[in-house]
Write an enzyme that holds these catalytic residues in place. Structure first.
Site, PDB file in Angstrom:
ATOM      1  N   ALA A  58     -16.783  13.534 -25.908  1.00 33.76           N
ATOM      2  CA  ALA A  58     -17.582  12.820 -24.901  1.00 33.76           C
ATOM      3  C   ALA A  58     -16.664  12.045 -23.968  1.00 33.76           C
ATOM      4  O   ALA A  58     -16.229  10.940 -24.280  1.00 33.76           O
ATOM      5  CB  ALA A  58     -18.568  11.869 -25.584  1.00 33.76           C
ATOM      6  N   ILE A  68       8.743   5.581   0.259  1.00 34.46           N
ATOM      7  CA  ILE A  68       9.476   4.645   1.117  1.00 34.46           C
ATOM      8  C   ILE A  68      10.673   4.039   0.370  1.00 34.46           C
ATOM      9  O   ILE A  68      11.727   3.796   0.958  1.00 34.46           O
ATOM     10  CB  ILE A  68       8.518   3.546   1.641  1.00 34.46           C
ATOM     11  CG1 ILE A  68       7.566   4.161   2.673  1.00 34.46           C
ATOM     12  CG2 ILE A  68       9.279   2.362   2.231  1.00 34.46           C
ATOM     13  CD1 ILE A  68       6.430   3.260   3.115  1.00 34.46           C
ATOM     14  N   GLU A  83     -13.624   4.877 -15.699  1.00 35.31           N
ATOM     15  CA  GLU A  83     -14.927   4.408 -15.160  1.00 35.31           C
ATOM     16  C   GLU A  83     -15.577   5.463 -14.264  1.00 35.31           C
ATOM     17  O   GLU A  83     -16.200   5.129 -13.263  1.00 35.31           O
ATOM     18  CB  GLU A  83     -14.763   3.098 -14.381  1.00 35.31           C
ATOM     19  CG  GLU A  83     -14.040   1.986 -15.104  1.00 35.31           C
ATOM     20  CD  GLU A  83     -14.766   1.485 -16.336  1.00 35.31           C
ATOM     21  OE1 GLU A  83     -15.978   1.739 -16.467  1.00 35.31           O
ATOM     22  OE2 GLU A  83     -14.105   0.865 -17.185  1.00 35.31           O
ATOM     23  N   ARG A 140      16.151  -2.276   4.523  1.00 34.44           N
ATOM     24  CA  ARG A 140      17.097  -1.169   4.297  1.00 34.44           C
ATOM     25  C   ARG A 140      17.319  -0.376   5.583  1.00 34.44           C
ATOM     26  O   ARG A 140      16.376   0.006   6.279  1.00 34.44           O
ATOM     27  CB  ARG A 140      16.559  -0.231   3.200  1.00 34.44           C
ATOM     28  CG  ARG A 140      17.453   0.983   2.955  1.00 34.44           C
ATOM     29  CD  ARG A 140      17.144   1.649   1.646  1.00 34.44           C
ATOM     30  NE  ARG A 140      17.818   2.927   1.484  1.00 34.44           N
ATOM     31  CZ  ARG A 140      19.084   3.075   1.093  1.00 34.44           C
ATOM     32  NH1 ARG A 140      19.826   1.999   0.846  1.00 34.44           N
ATOM     33  NH2 ARG A 140      19.620   4.272   0.950  1.00 34.44           N
TER      34      ARG A 140
HETATM   35  C1  LIG Z   1      -5.714   4.376 -19.665  1.00 36.96           C
HETATM   36  C2  LIG Z   1      -7.118   4.716 -20.048  1.00 36.96           C
HETATM   37  C3  LIG Z   1      -7.970   3.722 -20.472  1.00 36.96           C
HETATM   38  C4  LIG Z   1      -9.275   4.032 -20.875  1.00 36.96           C
HETATM   39  N1  LIG Z   1     -10.086   3.022 -21.350  1.00 36.96           N
HETATM   40  C5  LIG Z   1     -11.308   3.350 -21.842  1.00 36.96           C
HETATM   41  C6  LIG Z   1     -12.127   2.332 -22.447  1.00 36.96           C
HETATM   42  O1  LIG Z   1     -11.785   1.149 -22.483  1.00 36.96           O
HETATM   43  N2  LIG Z   1     -13.304   2.717 -23.003  1.00 36.96           N
HETATM   44  C7  LIG Z   1     -13.738   4.015 -22.964  1.00 36.96           C
HETATM   45  O2  LIG Z   1     -14.824   4.283 -23.472  1.00 36.96           O
HETATM   46  N3  LIG Z   1     -12.985   4.983 -22.382  1.00 36.96           N
HETATM   47  C8  LIG Z   1     -11.789   4.684 -21.825  1.00 36.96           C
HETATM   48  N4  LIG Z   1     -11.005   5.660 -21.268  1.00 36.96           N
HETATM   49  C9  LIG Z   1     -11.501   7.022 -21.221  1.00 36.96           C
HETATM   50  C10 LIG Z   1     -11.995   7.416 -19.843  1.00 36.96           C
HETATM   51  O3  LIG Z   1     -13.227   6.810 -19.574  1.00 36.96           O
HETATM   52  C11 LIG Z   1     -12.092   8.944 -19.820  1.00 36.96           C
HETATM   53  O4  LIG Z   1     -10.769   9.423 -19.828  1.00 36.96           O
HETATM   54  C12 LIG Z   1     -12.847   9.462 -18.614  1.00 36.96           C
HETATM   55  O5  LIG Z   1     -14.224   9.190 -18.734  1.00 36.96           O
HETATM   56  C13 LIG Z   1     -12.653  10.965 -18.450  1.00 36.96           C
HETATM   57  O6  LIG Z   1     -12.949  11.624 -19.643  1.00 36.96           O
HETATM   58  P1  LIG Z   1     -11.895  12.641 -20.270  1.00 36.96           P
HETATM   59  O7  LIG Z   1     -10.564  11.999 -20.285  1.00 36.96           O
HETATM   60  O8  LIG Z   1     -12.451  13.149 -21.543  1.00 36.96           O
HETATM   61  O9  LIG Z   1     -11.801  13.815 -19.222  1.00 36.96           O
HETATM   62  P2  LIG Z   1     -12.815  15.041 -19.064  1.00 36.96           P
HETATM   63  O10 LIG Z   1     -14.214  14.563 -19.005  1.00 36.96           O
HETATM   64  O11 LIG Z   1     -12.469  16.090 -20.062  1.00 36.96           O
HETATM   65  O12 LIG Z   1     -12.419  15.532 -17.608  1.00 36.96           O
HETATM   66  C14 LIG Z   1     -11.177  16.240 -17.357  1.00 36.96           C
HETATM   67  C15 LIG Z   1     -11.133  16.538 -15.877  1.00 36.96           C
HETATM   68  O13 LIG Z   1     -12.267  17.328 -15.508  1.00 36.96           O
HETATM   69  C16 LIG Z   1     -13.004  16.684 -14.506  1.00 36.96           C
HETATM   70  N5  LIG Z   1     -14.445  16.892 -14.748  1.00 36.96           N
HETATM   71  C17 LIG Z   1     -15.158  16.521 -15.834  1.00 36.96           C
HETATM   72  N6  LIG Z   1     -16.449  16.855 -15.686  1.00 36.96           N
HETATM   73  C18 LIG Z   1     -16.544  17.454 -14.475  1.00 36.96           C
HETATM   74  C19 LIG Z   1     -17.620  18.025 -13.732  1.00 36.96           C
HETATM   75  N7  LIG Z   1     -18.880  17.998 -14.202  1.00 36.96           N
HETATM   76  N8  LIG Z   1     -17.342  18.556 -12.514  1.00 36.96           N
HETATM   77  C20 LIG Z   1     -16.090  18.560 -12.010  1.00 36.96           C
HETATM   78  N9  LIG Z   1     -15.029  18.032 -12.664  1.00 36.96           N
HETATM   79  C21 LIG Z   1     -15.255  17.487 -13.878  1.00 36.96           C
HETATM   80  C22 LIG Z   1     -12.641  15.216 -14.582  1.00 36.96           C
HETATM   81  O14 LIG Z   1     -12.785  14.571 -13.344  1.00 36.96           O
HETATM   82  C23 LIG Z   1     -11.189  15.294 -15.000  1.00 36.96           C
HETATM   83  O15 LIG Z   1     -10.390  15.486 -13.866  1.00 36.96           O
HETATM   84  C24 LIG Z   1      -9.729   5.373 -20.821  1.00 36.96           C
HETATM   85  C25 LIG Z   1      -8.873   6.374 -20.346  1.00 36.96           C
HETATM   86  C26 LIG Z   1      -7.597   6.052 -19.958  1.00 36.96           C
HETATM   87  C27 LIG Z   1      -6.694   7.159 -19.457  1.00 36.96           C
END
Ligand SMILES: Cc1cc2nc3c(=O)[nH]c(=O)nc-3n(C[C@H](O)[C@H](O)[C@H](O)COP(=O)(O)OP(=O)(O)OC[C@H]3O[C@@H](n4cnc5c(N)ncnc54)[C@H](O)[C@@H]3O)c2cc1C
Length: 379
Positions: A118, A322, A348, A252
């Site tokens: 998820a 830059i 988010e 620079r």
């Molecule tokens: C540094 C960091 C801090 C975080 N902190 C939190 C936190 O505090 N709490 C928490 O709950 N989560 C947190 N997260 C998780 C974050 O919310 C998720 O990484 C994010 O929601 C994306 O989910 P995923 O990484 O599983 O990517 P995926 O959902 O697998 O997506 C992978 C790629 O596919 C794209 N994609 C996905 N669905 C679609 C679609 N329908 N159409 C087109 N493109 C799509 C996405 O844009 C992305 O580029 C954090 C992540 C990071 C990297």
């Protein structure tokens, strides 16, 4: 052009210049925000800003903090989301126990939505809570990339129950709750990120936020706050990229002139300066709509988050350009801004998810496309 701070953040600007910027690269290297800094934020009363000030001021504060350190701003983001949820949906017993400490910052909150299966689609949540014998709940699940998860006293957790997805406030010290720090992230390295496991964790009945099955609505509300904060923090990244780039370009010399005298460099600086104004204006617009209780704030916040995070990535990329090799070096602020900016395009609700939400809203408003709310299963 000046990167003058937004109105109402005079105290924050001095704090960021003296207490944050000089240390931000060390925090990044050490992969931790130190306790003294968490305490300083508490002394300023900034942990509670989501309930003690306007949402325009909230964004102005988060922009300033984001100008100094995206890791600290990320901690403020998730904490604000948890505090907002307790304030808005907490039962009396929960509010009595947690509202004051979370507002004062003597306890920190974190946000647990993402799991392996998820991510963007949070409706795929597999964590589950079932009624416990004798009352309360038993929670099982494995949450990933929890910003502040290493340090927080309470977690805002989304889990499946008999009536859909529900939201709970879970104490980090409860039996059955464990956390493992996540190291080596690309950006926001100091944000004390962790994986959090719940294995038969027993929760009191008052841990449930709102009513059973309200998880999607609650996620929508808290993600709106999170996006507002990330939009503002991304604006701060643009401001930092601009400040650093102007300073470097003014000092620079290459090709017989200061870098800042070369028109191709001026074009990069112009784009940052204009993006800063635009991102700030979008954040202010979204904040003013929130302050007015106007539901249009949800889409305004998606737009602000989308624009500011993509503009931050552009500005950070150009800042590295830059600075040349210096900006690619370990421990240089441009290096950190570049890595932090990429995270803003993912958290988010990624840029793709914002594009889907904004386009679907426009299509629906025009009578085309299927209606979709700004949560849309997109964290
Ligand atoms: C540094 C960091 C801090 C975080 N902190 C939190 C936190 O505090 N709490 C928490 O709950 N989560 C947190 N997260 C998780 C974050 O919310 C998720 O990484 C994010 O929601 C994306 O989910 P995923 O990484 O599983 O990517 P995926 O959902 O697998 O997506 C992978 C790629 O596919 C794209 N994609 C996905 N669905 C679609 C679609 N329908 N159409 C087109 N493109 C799509 C996405 O844009 C992305 O580029 C954090 C992540 C990071 C990297």
């Amino acid at each position: 052009m000046s990167t003058a701070a937004p109105p109402g953040t005079a105290g924050a600007r001095a704090f960021v210049d003296t207490e944050l910027i000089p240390h931000a690269d060390a925090f990044d290297r050490d992969e931790a925000i130190p306790e003294w800094l968490l305490g300083s934020v508490a002394e300023h009363g900034w942990w509670g800003a989501v309930r003690t000030g306007s949402m325009v001021e909230f964004a102005a504060l988060h922009e300033e903090i984001g100008r100094g350190c995206s890791s600290l701003r990320s901690l403020l983001t998730v904490h604000s989301m948890a505090l907002y949820a307790v304030d808005r949906w907490g039962a009396d017993a929960l509010r009595e126990r947690w509202l004051e400490p979370l507002t004062a910052g003597t306890a920190l909150g974190a946000f647990c939505l993402t799991e392996s299966a998820a991510g963007s689609d949070f409706t795929a949540v597999e964590a589950s809570a079932r009624p416990a014998p004798g009352g309360g709940w038993l929670l099982d699940g494995h949450k990933k990339w929890v910003t502040g998860g290493e340090r927080a006293e309470v977690f805002l957790v989304f889990a499946r129950t008999g009536r859909g997805v529900s939201a709970f406030l879970v104490e980090a010290g409860a039996p059955g709750v464990s956390r493992t720090p996540v190291r080596g992230l690309l950006g926001t390295r100091a944000a004390l990120t962790a994986e959090v496991r719940f294995e038969g964790a027993r929760l009191p009945a008052a841990a449930l936020l709102g009513a059973e099955g309200m998880g999607t609505a609650i996620a929508t509300g808290v993600l709106d706050i999170g996006r507002h904060s990330v939009a503002a923090g991304s604006t701060g990244i643009i401001a930092a990229a601009l400040e650093g780039s102007v300073r470097h370009a003014a000092g620079r010399r290459q090709g017989g002139a200061l870098l800042g005298e070369h028109q191709l460099i001026q074009r990069l600086i112009t784009r940052m300066a204009v993006d800063l104004r635009a991102a700030r204006a979008l954040c202010r617009d979204a904040g003013a709509l929130k302050d007015a209780g106007d539901p249009a704030t949800l889409m305004a916040t998606c737009a602000a988050k989308y624009f500011a995070s993509t503009a931050a990535m552009r500005a950070a990329t150009d800042a590295v350009q830059i600075h040349g090799a210096v900006g690619c070096s370990d421990g240089h602020p441009a290096n950190r801004l570049f890595r932090d900016a990429k995270i803003m395009e993912i958290i988010e609700g990624s840029s793709q998810i914002q594009e889907i939400l904004i386009a679907q809203h426009a299509l629906t408003a025009a009578g085309a496309g299927r209606p979709r709310t700004p949560e849309g299963g997109a964290s």
